[in-house]
Scaffold this motif. Structure first.
Motif, PDB file in Angstrom:
ATOM      1  N   TYR A  79     -42.048  12.980  18.805  1.00  9.11           N
ATOM      2  CA  TYR A  79     -42.103  13.202  17.209  1.00  9.11           C
ATOM      3  C   TYR A  79     -43.560  14.097  16.851  1.00  9.11           C
ATOM      4  N   ILE A  80     -44.621  13.690  17.536  1.00 12.56           N
ATOM      5  CA  ILE A  80     -45.745  14.498  17.319  1.00 12.56           C
ATOM      6  C   ILE A  80     -45.672  16.055  17.451  1.00 12.56           C
ATOM      7  N   GLU A  81     -44.902  16.393  18.698  1.00 16.32           N
ATOM      8  CA  GLU A  81     -44.307  17.673  18.860  1.00 16.32           C
ATOM      9  C   GLU A  81     -43.435  18.427  17.675  1.00 16.32           C
ATOM     10  N   LYS A  82     -42.638  17.528  17.390  1.00 18.27           N
ATOM     11  CA  LYS A  82     -41.685  18.069  16.371  1.00 18.27           C
ATOM     12  C   LYS A  82     -42.377  18.367  15.160  1.00 18.27           C
ATOM     13  N   LEU A  83     -43.644  17.401  14.876  1.00 20.41           N
ATOM     14  CA  LEU A  83     -44.235  17.744  13.630  1.00 20.41           C
ATOM     15  C   LEU A  83     -45.141  18.872  13.530  1.00 20.41           C
ATOM     16  N   ALA A  84     -45.676  19.355  15.003  1.00 19.02           N
ATOM     17  CA  ALA A  84     -46.496  20.345  15.122  1.00 19.02           C
ATOM     18  C   ALA A  84     -45.624  21.690  14.876  1.00 19.02           C
ATOM     19  N   ASN A  85     -44.230  21.627  15.488  1.00 18.02           N
ATOM     20  CA  ASN A  85     -43.279  22.601  15.183  1.00 18.02           C
ATOM     21  C   ASN A  85     -43.028  23.063  13.919  1.00 18.02           C
ATOM     22  N   GLY A  88     -45.606  25.352  12.515  1.00 19.27           N
ATOM     23  CA  GLY A  88     -45.626  26.582  13.039  1.00 19.27           C
ATOM     24  C   GLY A  88     -46.731  26.620  14.038  1.00 19.27           C
ATOM     25  N   MET A  89     -46.746  25.400  14.765  1.00 19.76           N
ATOM     26  CA  MET A  89     -48.029  25.644  16.014  1.00 19.76           C
ATOM     27  C   MET A  89     -47.563  24.924  16.904  1.00 19.76           C
ATOM     28  N   ASP A  90     -48.445  25.142  18.037  1.00 17.66           N
ATOM     29  CA  ASP A  90     -48.178  24.409  19.504  1.00 17.66           C
ATOM     30  C   ASP A  90     -48.959  23.170  19.350  1.00 17.66           C
ATOM     31  N   ILE A  91     -48.387  22.268  20.246  1.00 17.13           N
ATOM     32  CA  ILE A  91     -48.971  20.769  20.252  1.00 17.13           C
ATOM     33  C   ILE A  91     -50.356  20.736  20.620  1.00 17.13           C
ATOM     34  N   TYR A  92     -50.905  21.669  21.188  1.00 20.85           N
ATOM     35  CA  TYR A  92     -52.421  21.458  21.618  1.00 20.85           C
ATOM     36  C   TYR A  92     -53.238  21.922  20.315  1.00 20.85           C
ATOM     37  N   THR A  93     -52.880  22.888  19.508  1.00 19.02           N
ATOM     38  CA  THR A  93     -53.582  23.278  18.406  1.00 19.02           C
ATOM     39  C   THR A  93     -53.454  22.203  17.344  1.00 19.02           C
ATOM     40  N   VAL A 116     -41.664   6.783  13.943  1.00 22.73           N
ATOM     41  CA  VAL A 116     -40.648   6.779  14.884  1.00 22.73           C
ATOM     42  C   VAL A 116     -39.700   5.456  14.676  1.00 22.73           C
ATOM     43  N   ILE A 117     -40.602   4.347  14.467  1.00 13.16           N
ATOM     44  CA  ILE A 117     -39.752   3.062  14.424  1.00 13.16           C
ATOM     45  C   ILE A 117     -38.914   3.003  12.922  1.00 13.16           C
ATOM     46  N   ARG A 118     -39.552   3.610  11.782  1.00 10.10           N
ATOM     47  CA  ARG A 118     -38.985   3.813  10.623  1.00 10.10           C
ATOM     48  C   ARG A 118     -37.817   4.693  10.756  1.00 10.10           C
ATOM     49  N   GLN A 119     -37.687   5.648  11.394  1.00 12.19           N
ATOM     50  CA  GLN A 119     -36.716   6.784  11.449  1.00 12.19           C
ATOM     51  C   GLN A 119     -35.638   5.768  12.338  1.00 12.19           C
ATOM     52  N   LYS A 120     -35.915   5.034  13.551  1.00  7.84           N
ATOM     53  CA  LYS A 120     -34.771   4.477  14.166  1.00  7.84           C
ATOM     54  C   LYS A 120     -34.058   3.458  13.488  1.00  7.84           C
ATOM     55  N   LEU A 121     -34.953   2.566  12.603  1.00  8.75           N
ATOM     56  CA  LEU A 121     -34.369   1.585  11.745  1.00  8.75           C
ATOM     57  C   LEU A 121     -33.462   2.370  10.797  1.00  8.75           C
ATOM     58  N   ILE A 122     -33.826   3.322  10.332  1.00 12.50           N
ATOM     59  CA  ILE A 122     -32.946   3.986   9.246  1.00 12.50           C
ATOM     60  C   ILE A 122     -31.725   4.407   9.804  1.00 12.50           C
ATOM     61  N   GLN A 123     -31.717   4.982  11.087  1.00 10.51           N
ATOM     62  CA  GLN A 123     -30.611   5.450  11.838  1.00 10.51           C
ATOM     63  C   GLN A 123     -29.606   4.007  12.006  1.00 10.51           C
ATOM     64  N   GLN A 124     -30.175   2.844  12.082  1.00 14.55           N
ATOM     65  CA  GLN A 124     -29.446   1.494  12.217  1.00 14.55           C
ATOM     66  C   GLN A 124     -28.766   1.294  11.284  1.00 14.55           C
ATOM     67  N   ILE A 125     -29.509   1.347  10.084  1.00 17.50           N
ATOM     68  CA  ILE A 125     -28.930   0.674   8.591  1.00 17.50           C
ATOM     69  C   ILE A 125     -27.947   1.674   7.904  1.00 17.50           C
ATOM     70  N   ILE A 126     -28.569   3.197   7.909  1.00 15.69           N
ATOM     71  CA  ILE A 126     -27.639   4.213   7.406  1.00 15.69           C
ATOM     72  C   ILE A 126     -26.293   4.493   7.713  1.00 15.69           C
ATOM     73  N   LYS A 127     -26.229   4.602   8.966  1.00 12.37           N
ATOM     74  CA  LYS A 127     -24.883   4.653   9.792  1.00 12.37           C
ATOM     75  C   LYS A 127     -24.061   5.802   8.872  1.00 12.37           C
ATOM     76  N   ASN A 245     -37.863  18.705   6.230  1.00 11.09           N
ATOM     77  CA  ASN A 245     -38.715  17.504   6.806  1.00 11.09           C
ATOM     78  C   ASN A 245     -39.067  16.746   5.465  1.00 11.09           C
ATOM     79  N   ASP A 246     -39.461  17.670   4.364  1.00 11.65           N
ATOM     80  CA  ASP A 246     -39.963  16.888   3.110  1.00 11.65           C
ATOM     81  C   ASP A 246     -38.900  16.170   2.463  1.00 11.65           C
ATOM     82  N   ILE A 247     -37.581  17.001   2.483  1.00 12.82           N
ATOM     83  CA  ILE A 247     -36.478  16.535   1.635  1.00 12.82           C
ATOM     84  C   ILE A 247     -35.943  15.332   2.398  1.00 12.82           C
TER      85      ILE A 247
END
Length: 273
Positions: A79-85, A88-93, A116-127, A245-247
């Motif tokens: 999740y953190i790596e995707k947030l970095a991407n 527009g930056m690498d994970i270390y920066t 991450v937990i919120r996203q997984k819950l959303i996947q469960q209840i949104i379907k 991501n914002d939307i």
């Protein structure tokens, strides 16, 4: 004296019991008077807002438990790596910037875990009920919210470069220090000529402070922000990942709010005090 001590002990015990008395029960889960008072104090909100928040939290936690949702370290790092991407930056920066904003990095990691937990819950209840943002959605959102994707146009900085990271740390601790291992130069940077990750670093560093140390051309680099001027707006393409991501974050929050409002209607909620 003993009677006085005993009466004081009994009085303080009764006060403690009163503070920890059960005020509300949500599907057999208690919310105490202390929980409500602490929420009011920490969040600076009214009693009604605190009660509503705690009921929502209880229902949320119960849903997480119902679906047995957890988040391991690999999912959190992903999740953190995707947030970095998306910025527009690498994970270390990205992590070096986060550590500047969060003195205790574990606080950020805990926020990432909850996300991450919120996203997984959303996947469960949104379907499949949550619409994925299209290019048309993103372009419309971008046009209405360009102010979210603006930055300074020019940055006056003092750049410090070294092969030795410790030498840069010493300069950050003592800017007046003259080190033979550090090269110092004044620069005027045009944001339009900078990669997205450098724009992010500069925009998220306050004036009269140093950026996190990053690497460039096999050197360690930090910049002291002297002054920024003008404004410029990121192009749609440059901001596209963040716009998506914002939307989706807005849609997730709206869906969850509506979902838990419905949960309140069917939940067994008892108000005792």
């Amino acid at each position: 004296m003993k009677k006085l001590l005993l009466s004081l002990f009994i009085g303080s015990s009764l006060l403690y019991a009163a503070q920890n008395g059960i005020a509300i029960i949500v599907n057999d889960e208690p919310i105490t008077i202390y929980d409500i008072e602490k929420t009011i104090s920490v969040n600076k909100i009214s009693k009604n807002e605190a009660v509503s928040y705690l009921i929502d939290k209880a229902l949320y936690d119960q849903q997480v438990e119902k679906y047995n949702i957890t988040a391991d370290i690999f999912e959190i790092n992903d999740y953190i790596e995707k947030l970095a991407n998306s910025n527009g930056m690498d994970i270390y920066t990205f992590k070096s910037i986060v550590k500047q904003e969060y003195p205790n990095y574990e606080v950020f990691e805990n926020e990432a875990k909850n996300a991450v937990i919120r996203q997984k819950l959303i996947q469960q209840i949104i379907k499949g009920q949550l619409a994925v943002a299209t290019d048309e959605d993103m372009e419309l959102y971008y046009e209405k919210n360009k102010n979210k994707y603006t930055s300074a146009k020019n940055f006056e900085v003092i750049q410090y470069i070294s092969k030795n990271k410790n030498s840069l740390n010493q300069v950050i601790q003592n800017p007046m220090l003259n080190s033979g291992e550090v090269t110092k130069s004044s620069l005027n940077l045009d944001a339009s000529n900078l990669p997205p990750q450098f724009q992010y670093i500069l925009n998220n560093t306050k004036d009269s402070t140093f950026t996190p140390i990053f690497t460039a051309d096999k050197n360690f680099v930090t910049m002291f922000i002297v002054k920024r001027s003008g404004t410029t707006t990121q192009s749609f393409e440059a901001a596209k990942a963040k716009i998506f991501n914002d939307i989706m974050m807005q849609r997730e929050q709206s869906f969850l709010k509506e979902h838990f409002e419905k949960q309140k209607l069917t939940a067994d909620i008892k108000v005792l005090k």
